[in-house]
Design an enzyme around this catalytic site. Structure first.
Site, short mmCIF file in Angstrom:
data_model
loop_
_atom_site.label_atom_id
_atom_site.label_comp_id
_atom_site.label_asym_id
_atom_site.label_seq_id
_atom_site.Cartn_x
_atom_site.Cartn_y
_atom_site.Cartn_z
N ASP A 75 45.84 25.01 30.20
CA ASP A 75 45.59 25.90 29.22
C ASP A 75 44.47 25.75 28.53
O ASP A 75 44.66 24.65 27.73
CB ASP A 75 46.89 26.50 28.51
CG ASP A 75 46.60 27.64 27.48
OD1 ASP A 75 45.25 27.87 27.25
OD2 ASP A 75 47.54 28.31 27.22
N TYR A 126 35.06 40.48 22.05
CA TYR A 126 34.69 39.87 23.34
C TYR A 126 33.18 39.65 23.27
O TYR A 126 32.95 38.52 23.63
CB TYR A 126 35.15 40.99 24.49
CG TYR A 126 34.44 40.33 25.81
CD1 TYR A 126 35.31 39.26 26.26
CD2 TYR A 126 33.72 40.95 26.44
CE1 TYR A 126 34.77 38.77 27.55
CE2 TYR A 126 33.20 40.51 27.61
CZ TYR A 126 33.94 39.43 28.29
OH TYR A 126 33.45 38.87 29.39
N LYS A 148 31.11 35.85 23.91
CA LYS A 148 30.30 35.58 25.07
C LYS A 148 28.74 35.43 24.31
O LYS A 148 28.01 34.69 25.01
CB LYS A 148 30.11 36.98 25.98
CG LYS A 148 31.37 36.99 26.84
CD LYS A 148 31.37 35.61 27.77
CE LYS A 148 32.74 35.75 28.59
NZ LYS A 148 32.81 34.49 29.32
P1 NDP Z 1 40.09 37.09 36.04
O1 NDP Z 1 40.97 37.65 35.16
O2 NDP Z 1 40.25 37.67 37.55
O3 NDP Z 1 39.97 35.56 35.89
C1 NDP Z 1 40.19 34.87 35.01
C2 NDP Z 1 40.40 33.37 35.12
O4 NDP Z 1 40.64 32.68 33.77
C3 NDP Z 1 41.80 33.39 35.53
O5 NDP Z 1 41.99 32.45 36.82
C4 NDP Z 1 42.85 32.70 34.55
O6 NDP Z 1 43.76 32.01 35.07
C5 NDP Z 1 41.76 32.11 33.66
N1 NDP Z 1 42.09 31.85 32.38
C6 NDP Z 1 42.14 32.72 31.52
N2 NDP Z 1 42.79 32.19 30.18
C7 NDP Z 1 43.02 31.00 30.65
C8 NDP Z 1 43.36 29.75 29.99
N3 NDP Z 1 44.03 29.98 28.33
N4 NDP Z 1 43.35 28.75 30.38
C9 NDP Z 1 42.90 28.39 31.62
N5 NDP Z 1 42.64 29.59 32.36
C10 NDP Z 1 42.71 30.70 31.86
O7 NDP Z 1 38.76 37.54 35.42
P2 NDP Z 1 37.01 37.34 36.04
O8 NDP Z 1 37.10 36.38 36.89
O9 NDP Z 1 36.20 38.38 35.99
O10 NDP Z 1 37.01 36.35 34.61
C11 NDP Z 1 36.05 34.99 34.73
C12 NDP Z 1 34.72 34.88 33.83
O11 NDP Z 1 33.91 35.67 34.20
C13 NDP Z 1 35.47 35.10 32.16
O12 NDP Z 1 34.98 34.12 31.52
C14 NDP Z 1 35.05 36.51 32.07
O13 NDP Z 1 34.74 36.66 30.66
C15 NDP Z 1 33.58 36.34 32.84
N6 NDP Z 1 33.03 38.00 33.19
C16 NDP Z 1 33.70 38.67 33.76
C17 NDP Z 1 33.05 39.98 34.02
C18 NDP Z 1 33.83 41.11 34.74
O14 NDP Z 1 33.44 42.30 34.88
N7 NDP Z 1 34.95 40.85 35.60
C19 NDP Z 1 31.71 40.25 33.68
C20 NDP Z 1 31.08 39.14 32.94
C21 NDP Z 1 31.75 37.82 32.87
P3 NDP Z 1 45.38 31.96 34.39
O15 NDP Z 1 45.69 33.21 34.14
O16 NDP Z 1 46.01 31.46 35.72
O17 NDP Z 1 45.20 30.93 33.55
C1 8X3 Z 2 32.25 41.31 31.19
C2 8X3 Z 2 31.46 42.45 31.28
O1 8X3 Z 2 30.45 44.82 30.33
O2 8X3 Z 2 32.75 44.74 31.14
O3 8X3 Z 2 31.70 40.25 30.48
O4 8X3 Z 2 32.27 43.38 28.98
S1 8X3 Z 2 31.73 43.90 30.39
#
Ligand code: NDP
Ligand code: 8X3
Length: 279
Positions: free
Chosen positions: A64, A158, A162
């Site tokens: 975590d 959020y 970022k």
């Molecule tokens: P998902 O929810 O599919 O994946 C998020 C991952 O983060 C999971 O593997 C989760 O694992 C892990 N995570 C969350 N909290 C914790 C924690 N406290 N400790 C360790 N691991 C953690 O989302 P995405 O793949 O979309 O997100 C990945 C990244 O991309 C994030 O930083 C997000 O902000 C960023 N992002 C996403 C976008 C989108 O539209 N999807 C766009 C732009 C950026 P677990 O729960 O098993 O711990």
């Molecule tokens: C995630 C992209 O636009 O859904 O970082 O917040 S948005």
């Protein structure tokens, strides 16, 4: 040719979405992997799949990232010696919670986002970068967002986290300028992962609406961008890659098929609708 063969890559948030897509791509390219997340069951399944497919040398680390002591223990005690020479750190673990206006927002949601997206990234970076410096090599890739540069209604906290990732990326690049280490930010717009499901606390219908009537990025698109940055020659440092879906031009401007207008009443989860078909 600069490739990933034999490089040790640590990915936080490898149990889902973008992190999992990176694990699959890097495994195919011959990297050694350290997969981190809280859901160990998912990491174990992924590790099994990648070992069977590519014979990947890897370890799954239940972590975590919010818990500083746990992160310190993981890197200073639990990580086997053979995985301590980390070549690439992918700070990907992150989440959004809620889409309420700030004045109605949940303080628990805010705390979770701040602790995960900012403190978590710092905790892991603090443990890994010194080991890279002692070896005179390493790449740090932070997963930012188009929200690193823009804001949207209901997304203030959020987006603030970022924006912080952007500041930390640029600051770290400055602090490491006299070293061979490279620092990159990958900043995607809407990506179809579990992101919206997590944002809406498991509400599947609301999460599905976010991507209705448009084609979002796939997690593989984001992994591909990271792959590009990591395979440049050592004198080339990719500062940032911003990736938009073709149907998105800003956080608040998404082109959707007309059908959405008729079938889904706009609510706070679909406020980004732009009700014109693209020519
Ligand atoms: P998902 O929810 O599919 O994946 C998020 C991952 O983060 C999971 O593997 C989760 O694992 C892990 N995570 C969350 N909290 C914790 C924690 N406290 N400790 C360790 N691991 C953690 O989302 P995405 O793949 O979309 O997100 C990945 C990244 O991309 C994030 O930083 C997000 O902000 C960023 N992002 C996403 C976008 C989108 O539209 N999807 C766009 C732009 C950026 P677990 O729960 O098993 O711990
Ligand atoms: C995630 C992209 O636009 O859904 O970082 O917040 S948005």
């Amino acid at each position: 040719m600069y490739d990933l063969m034999g490089r040790t890559i640590l990915i936080t948030g490898a149990s889902s979405g973008i992190g999992m897509a990176m694990a699959k791509l890097f495994s195919r390219e011959g990297a050694r992997l350290i997969l981190c997340a809280r859901r160990m069951d998912r990491l174990m399944l992924l590790a099994e799949e990648l070992r069977a497919a590519h014979g990947t040398d890897m370890i799954a680390l239940g972590l975590d990232v919010r818990d500083r002591r746990q992160v310190e223990r993981a890197f200073q005690v639990e990580l086997p010696q053979s995985f301590r020479a980390i070549d690439v750190l992918i700070n990907n673990a992150g989440l959004s919670r809620g889409l309420d206006p700030l004045q109605k927002g949940s303080e628990d949601d805010w705390e979770e986002m701040i602790q995960t997206n900012i403190s978590g990234l710092l905790h892991v970076t603090r443990q890994v970068v010194p080991t890279m410096l002692s070896r005179g090599r390493g790449d740090v890739v932070n997963i930012g967002s188009t929200s690193s540069h823009e804001v949207y209604p209901g997304g203030a906290v959020y987006c603030a986290t970022k924006h912080a990732v952007d500041a930390l990326t640029r600051g770290l690049r400055m602090d490491l300028v006299a070293t061979p280490l490279r620092v990159t930010q990958i900043s995607p717009g809407m990506v179809d992962t579990e992101f919206s499901l997590v944002r809406f606390h498991g509400d599947h219908d609301r999460a599905a609406n976010v991507y209705a009537g448009m084609t979002p990025l796939s997690p593989e698109d984001v992994a591909d961008a990271a792959m590009y940055a990591l395979t440049r020659p050592p004198h080339v440092q990719v500062g940032e890659i911003v990736l938009w879906p073709t149907a998105q031009a800003a956080s608040t401007l998404v082109a959707r098929h007309q059908v959405l207008e008729e079938s889904v009443p706009p609510d706070e989860s679909t406020w980004r609708n732009f009700y014109e078909l693209k020519e």
